[in-house]
Structures are given as C-alpha cells and as structure tokens.
Enzyme design. Structure first.
Site, short mmCIF file in Angstrom:
data_model
loop_
_atom_site.label_atom_id
_atom_site.label_comp_id
_atom_site.label_asym_id
_atom_site.label_seq_id
_atom_site.Cartn_x
_atom_site.Cartn_y
_atom_site.Cartn_z
N ARG A 41 -2.11 25.72 20.11
CA ARG A 41 -1.88 25.82 18.67
C ARG A 41 -0.91 24.73 18.25
O ARG A 41 0.08 24.46 18.92
CB ARG A 41 -1.31 27.19 18.31
N GLU A 62 -10.37 33.32 7.53
CA GLU A 62 -10.31 34.47 6.65
C GLU A 62 -9.97 33.98 5.25
O GLU A 62 -8.96 33.27 5.08
CB GLU A 62 -9.26 35.47 7.13
N LYS A 101 0.54 31.37 7.79
CA LYS A 101 -0.03 31.69 6.48
C LYS A 101 0.83 32.72 5.74
O LYS A 101 0.98 32.67 4.52
CB LYS A 101 -1.45 32.21 6.64
#
Length: 558
Positions: free
Chosen positions: A263, A37, A273
């Site tokens: 992850r 994104e 983020k």
C-alpha cells in the site's frame, strides 16, 4: 502508455503471476478489476491500485474491469460513481464501454448465501454487535460459538427469507459463515456475510433491505465476471483465506486468485478516506478537490498531469509491503513532464516599482522573448516594455551581502529578455522607511538578442511592464499537515495538525499580458517561482487565479 509494459515485466507481481500461469493457465483470458466503493473520491493511493491492475492486465493481453462495490446504501451515492469514472478516464486508464456494479449481482449473491445455508455452512445469528465482538475473541484467545450457530437448515432458510422480505429491523439479525471460531485468523471466526439495512440504494432503490459484506460479495462478483486475478493492497492478505473459502464452498471452477501488493503512502499527506472526509467535510480545506489534498480531483485542480502521476507510479514500481514515499518524487515527476512543454512567463508576486528615468517618452516597445529555453518548437512571444516596470521586492537590496547577484544601489543587472539597468536612487516612505520606488537608468545598447558583447553582469531578474501588467491571485502551497500524527478517533480535531501556512494567497500578483486569456487548467512556468496552473474552480472570464503546482526545486523537506 510508453514503456510501462516493459517496466512492469521486472516487478515481483508480474513474475509471480507469470510463474503461476506457467504451472496452470486459466481457460479464459487474463482479467483484473478495480473495485472502488462509491462513498468518496479517489486519491493517489487509488491511482496506484488502478495502475497495478490495469498494467498487469495489459501485460498479459487481458481485460480490466471497473466494478463499483456498491453494497452499502448508507454511504454510497451516484455523485461518487460519476466522479470515479471521470477520474479514472482522466488518469488514462480506459475502463471500456461497460462499467460493472456489484449491486447488479444481488440475486446471484443472495442465492450463494442460500446455498451455503443449505450446506450447513452459514446460519442466521441474533447476537448484538457488542455481543458478537465479545464472542469473537482476541488475537491471543479463541472465540466462542454463537448460541444460534446450530439452528437447523430449515429455520435458517425461513429466517433469511424473512430478513429479505423486510420482516426484521436493521441490525437485529445477520447471516454468518460457519467456519472456525478457534481459527488464529479472526477473519475466519464465523464472519458476517449479510446484514439488514433499511435504506434506499442509489441504483436498486428499495428492492433489497439486506446487503452482503464486501468479503463475501467480492469473490462471487469476481467469479461472475471471470476475473482471473484479484490484485489488492496488503491489508487484505489476512482476508485471502476467506476469499478462497467462499469460492471453494460454492464450488467455483477455476476460481480467481487473490494476490497482494504494498500500500502506498506519501510523506506529509493523508490518504485514509476516513480522514480525508473529516478534512473535506469539516471545513479544514476547500472540499474534496482542495489542491492540498492527495485526491485525484485535488491533484488535477492543483495542476498535476495524468502523465506525471503515471510516471511517478512507474518509478515506484510494484511494492510488496506498506511503503511511504517522499512527496518530492511526485513533484519531480511533474517537473520532468512540464519542463519542455510549458511556456515560461514573468510574474511579479511582491512588486517593487522601478522608473527608468532615461527611457524616452511614455511609449512602450515589444520585445521578443523565447517561450521555453529547452524547447524551441514553442516559439517566441511579444512582451511589452515601458518606462515604469515592476520587479520582485526581494530582487533588490540596498546593502547586499557578498554573493547577492541581483539589483542593488549603484549596481547593475539584466532584465530578462530586455536591457541592463542600473539603480541610481532609492525612494522611501518618510514615515516607515519602506522602499517604495527605485530610480534606474538603462543602457539601450544592451538589448537582448542584439549580439551585445560588452560588459557582463552576473544577475538576471524578471519584470513586468506597469502599464500592461495583468492582475491575478496566486495560491502558494506547502504540505497540509505539520506532522503525520493523525487524530485518534473518527471525529478527531485537526486544528493542531493542519499547517496554518499550507495555503498562502498572494492578492493581485502582476503577470505578463500573455496570460490574460488563460483557460482553466492551463499551465505555465513562472520564471523563478515554479510551475503554475489556472485554477479550474476559481478562474473565470473576469478573474485569474493561479495555483502553484510545485516550485522549481523541492522544498518539502525544508
């Protein structure tokens, strides 16, 4: 990329995909994707996800797509798009000539929502966000159906068309998939698939005022592009049933398969983020490219190489769950990459003046010193030597403890690439008692490279000629966070979490003249101090600024 294909053949993700393809192969080439994104910058965890998708595609002789998940105009910007493309290419992952954008599929995604409404599989809901949360239920209690769930197909189509044409204010209505409010998986409790946002999109302008949710748009985008495997991190595992539901209800032939991997987190750094934005935009660090941040831009500015980052990821391999890896592994990969390809120079960061009293006149001489002890191909360089030099202050002790093998009063030491010197006298500030100067003598017969076989000394220290030294600011880094405990809310206070000693700036360090024309991002080993990089943001024609990438040995756990 070296042996990465061979290495990846051993991990669980490759084995899983291999077994699945043997049972039922796709009628198209293997294709993976990385869907960032564009609302921030990539970080080391992103690099892990990119690497996984890219290498798996390579291993099966397939294709890799870079596709921007740009379906929220409130957060996205072309600045992030350009930065992400640049970072991915810098890392060494070629996205090809065509870059994909989720917003390019707006019509197809809209038509997919219309198709679900016509099938009675989606409806327009007027519940407020607070009411929707109440109706959703909990992990232990089922949800309740929306009072708008049984609207007719005709009414839903009319409402959705009015939403598309801008007839309702933001957040007043949403489109929800009609699945199962009693499902133990909350993601299947009639999830929102479209919402109203009145904002200009960086790519489509004001063409749209309704935008799909990621969980709805993503499988459709994958299907349009012919993705075979949607490889994503483990937090999306509970979203997989919704991914598969969308593809099934839209009757997609040979649908893409979602598979998850672990992850990656690193000790002492934050990769969220949301938290990175707080640090970068809250003034706690010098922007998104601060060398203390694990963003790709920060790592690059600090001096990490793409080869070292890829090697680090390869060393980790494919992980199944949430995993925290010690930062020292990344540092080790960097040292391994640089140790045979950087020139080792002398830099004195905390200088102590040394006058060699028996050095004749004010002339200087040029000494030939090897550039890298592990790589003769890097050659040798000329280093000026003169009567007055500087050494590191902690390389001298007036009354040294046992085992101190550097310079002391009446002691002898070798100057790297030069001569033996002996300290004869210590000059101090009469008011403070601080040592300000050493008076030494040198033995001209002990010049390095002359085959001298006389007495030996145990210590070798570095130095720079006072007359020829180049001044530079040197930035020394430690871990950014004192502990990994993060603020609990979106606007948390980082004052107590940020290590006040994470950046130490040494003003006017003294370096060999060899580095006076260093280019931004040029890397060196500073003898005994570590590996350093000319700061790409601060280094100019008239100013040198060096960042320490890593010390010569790991210090993160100290």
């Amino acid at each position: 990329m070296g042996n990465e294909k061979e290495h990846y053949s051993e991990n669980f993700l490759f084995r899983l995909i291999s077994e699945e393809l043997q049972l039922k192969a796709f009628g198209r080439d293997m294709c993976t994707r990385f869907p960032p994104e564009p609302n921030g910058y990539l970080h080391i965890g992103s690099a892990y996800a990119i690497h996984t998708n890219y290498i798996i595609a390579q291993r099966f002789n397939g294709n890799f797509h870079l596709r921007f998940d740009d379906t929220n105009p409130l957060k996205e910007d072309i600045e992030y798009v350009n930065a992400i493309i640049e970072d991915i290419k810098w890392l060494g992952y070629d996205p090809g000539n065509h870059i994909y954008y989720g917003s390019d599929y707006s019509n197809e995604i809209y038509n997919a929502a219309v198709s679900l409404i016509k099938q009675g599989k989606a409806f327009v809901c007027d519940l407020t966000p607070e009411e929707m949360t109440e109706y959703r239920g909990t992990l232990t209690e089922p949800g309740r159906n929306s009072p708008y769930r049984n609207r007719s197909v005709e009414e839903n189509l009319e409402l959705f068309t009015t939403m598309k044409n801008g007839g309702y204010p933001a957040s007043s209505k949403v489109v929800r998939a009609k699945i199962d409010m009693s499902s133990p998986n909350i993601n299947l409790r009639d999830p929102v698939i479209y919402r109203i946002i009145h904002a200009e999109h960086y790519r489509t302008g004001n063409d749209w005022c309704i935008y799909p949710m990621y969980d709805f748009a993503h499988p459709i985008q994958d299907a349009i592009e012919g993705i075979t495997y949607s490889l994503c991190s483990i937090e999306f595992k509970d979203h997989r049933p919704l991914y598969e539901w969308v593809l099934k209800e839209l009757d997609i032939p040979e649908p893409p398969q979602q598979r998850e991997f672990g992850r990656l987190s690193l000790t002492g750094v934050v990769t969220s983020k949301r938290f990175l934005r707080q640090l970068a935009e809250g003034g706690y660090v010098d922007g998104w490219d601060d060398p203390r941040l694990p963003t790709i831009r920060g790592l690059r500015r600090r001096g990490f190489t793409p080869e070292s980052i890829r090697s680090f990821i390869e060393e980790i391999g494919s992980i199944r769950t949430q995993s925290t890896v010690d930062m020292s592994m990344l540092d080790h990969s960097l040292r391994q990459d640089l140790k045979a390809k950087t020139i080792s120079i002398m830099a004195v960061l905390h200088p102590l003046k040394v006058v060699i009293t028996n050095y004749q006149g004010n002339d200087s001489e040029l000494l030939m010193i090897e550039n890298n002890s592990e790589n003769e191909a890097l050659g040798r360089r000329e280093v000026p030597f003169s009567k007055t030099i500087y050494i590191e202050r902690d390389d001298f002790m007036e009354q040294p403890p046992k085992g101190f093998h550097r310079l002391s009063l009446n002691g002898e030491v070798r100057l790297k690439g030069a001569y033996f010197i002996r300290c004869e006298e210590v000059i101090k500030n009469p008011d403070t008692g601080e040592i300000t100067e050493l008076r030494c003598t040198y033995d001209p017969l002990t010049k390095s490279g002359t085959g001298f076989t006389g007495r030996k000394v145990k210590g070798t220290i570095h130095w720079v000629s006072a007359e020829h030294a180049v001044k530079a600011d040197v930035h020394l880094y430690e871990k950014l966070l004192l502990e990994q405990k993060l603020p609990n809310d979106d606007n948390g206070d980082w004052i107590d979490a940020v290590n006040p000693d994470s950046l130490i700036i040494v003003k006017n360090g003294l370096l060999e003249p060899f580095v006076q024309h260093a280019r931004p991002e040029q890397k060196y080993q500073f003898f005994r101090h570590g590996y350093f990089c000319a700061d790409k943001k601060l280094t100019t024609a008239g100013r040198l600024v060096f960042n320490r990438i890593v010390p010569l040995k790991d210090s993160w756990n100290k």
